[in-house]
Motif scaffolding. Structure first.
Motif, PDB file in Angstrom:
ATOM      1  N   ARG A 112       1.099  -1.007   0.053  1.00  0.00           N
ATOM      2  CA  ARG A 112      -0.125   0.166   0.129  1.00  0.00           C
ATOM      3  C   ARG A 112       0.886   1.200   0.132  1.00  0.00           C
ATOM      4  N   GLU A 113       1.523   1.350   1.045  1.00  0.00           N
ATOM      5  CA  GLU A 113       2.988   2.456   0.889  1.00  0.00           C
ATOM      6  C   GLU A 113       3.514   2.942  -0.755  1.00  0.00           C
ATOM      7  N   LYS A 114       3.696   1.869  -1.607  1.00  0.00           N
ATOM      8  CA  LYS A 114       4.535   1.678  -2.349  1.00  0.00           C
ATOM      9  C   LYS A 114       3.209   2.320  -3.702  1.00  0.00           C
ATOM     10  N   TYR A 115       2.290   1.677  -3.791  1.00  0.00           N
ATOM     11  CA  TYR A 115       1.426   1.971  -5.516  1.00  0.00           C
ATOM     12  C   TYR A 115       0.180   2.355  -4.292  1.00  0.00           C
ATOM     13  N   PRO A 116      -0.116   3.239  -3.714  1.00  0.00           N
ATOM     14  CA  PRO A 116      -1.482   3.614  -3.369  1.00  0.00           C
ATOM     15  C   PRO A 116      -1.745   4.180  -3.945  1.00  0.00           C
TER      16      PRO A 116
END
Length: 292
Positions: A112-116
């Motif tokens: 989630r952090e990398k591909y919000p």
């Protein structure tokens, strides 16, 4: 030298005719001729023999054509990579997981952090339901308990977890604290998910009991581990499970001191899946669990 010079050169080299090359490129002949002259000036050698009747590649032009094809291929590869990365950064990913697969949450947080911009859908379901959902393209990836018999799916074990005893918190074995023996559960009623929901999990539980010399007295079957925990907390029986959060449920876990049976947890996805969103998740997942 610009990319258009390379494209114009390749068109003329393939057509060997200014008129046909200009029609192919949708430009007039004079601008095409100027672009080719600019390219030759940049390279420093003639690339074409030109007469009133024909156009031919020089030896230098033939050598340049080979490299020009490579350059255009590299550009196309770069564009494909950029498009794939763009697709991986947007879209939707549907993940199925069993109650014992709650370890998915750390990797989901990292993803989630990398591909919000990717929309995530987490669906709690048994192994059998996950297999059907994967085959029916209802979910993209599943965390489940093997074995899985399906030629359509790739299944990779990524973790082993020990099973523990799940007891009502006021059960004498829970109150005394510390590890317990599996044989101390021989006369207890068991609450468990049915084999049809997750045969791997069911078979592991019964295997532990059989190795201890008894068959579990299964009195209640329910479809998910959260309900198992609730029923155990209500005093309906005991169970075996990989440890999960039982806070405020009335149930507690206790380690088993006399069994070494471990339960495999696997990741599964379709053989032919081309989704860049999924593959971006798999890359991160395999890196996180050091899988090849």
């Amino acid at each position: 030298m610009e990319l258009r010079h390379i494209r114009y050169f390749v068109a003329l080299a393939e057509e060997l005719n200014f008129s046909r090359a200009s029609e192919r490129l949708h430009i007039a002949q004079p601008p095409l001729s100027r672009q080719i002259q600019q390219l030759e000036a940049e390279v420093g050698v003639p690339l074409f023999y030109r007469t009133n009747r024909r156009v031919e590649l020089t030896n230098a032009g033939k050598a340049f054509l080979e490299k020009a094809y490579q350059m255009l291929d590299l550009v196309e590869d770069a564009c494909d990579t950029a498009r794939m990365m763009a697709r991986a950064e947007h879209g939707k990913l549907v993940i199925g997981f069993t109650g014992t697969g709650q370890n998915i949450f750390p990797i989901v947080e990292k993803y989630r952090e990398k591909y919000p911009a990717v929309s995530l859908s987490l669906q709690l379901m048994g192994t059998t339901a996950q297999i059907r959902a994967l085959q029916g393209k209802k979910i993209d990836v599943g965390l489940l308990t093997p074995p899985v018999n399906s030629e359509e799916l790739i299944v990779k074990n990524y973790r082993q977890v020990p099973l523990q005893a799940l007891l009502p918190e006021n059960h004498p074995l829970a109150v005394k604290g510390g590890p317990i023996s599996i044989t101390e559960l021989a006369e207890e009623s068991f609450v468990i998910t049915p084999r049809a929901i997750g045969p791997g999990f069911y078979d592991t539980v019964t295997k532990i009991c059989h190795q201890a010399g008894f068959s579990p007295k299964i009195t209640v079957e329910t479809h998910d581990i959260q309900t198992v925990i609730s029923l155990v907390g209500m005093g309906m029986g005991v169970s075996l499970s990989a440890a999960v959060d039982t806070q405020n449920t009335g149930a507690v876990f206790r380690e088993l001191k006399d069994t070494s049976v471990m339960m495999d947890i696997a990741i599964a996805y379709r053989q032919d899946e081309k989704s860049e969103v999924l593959h971006s998740f798999l890359d991160m997942f395999f890196d996180y669990y050091s899988m090849s």
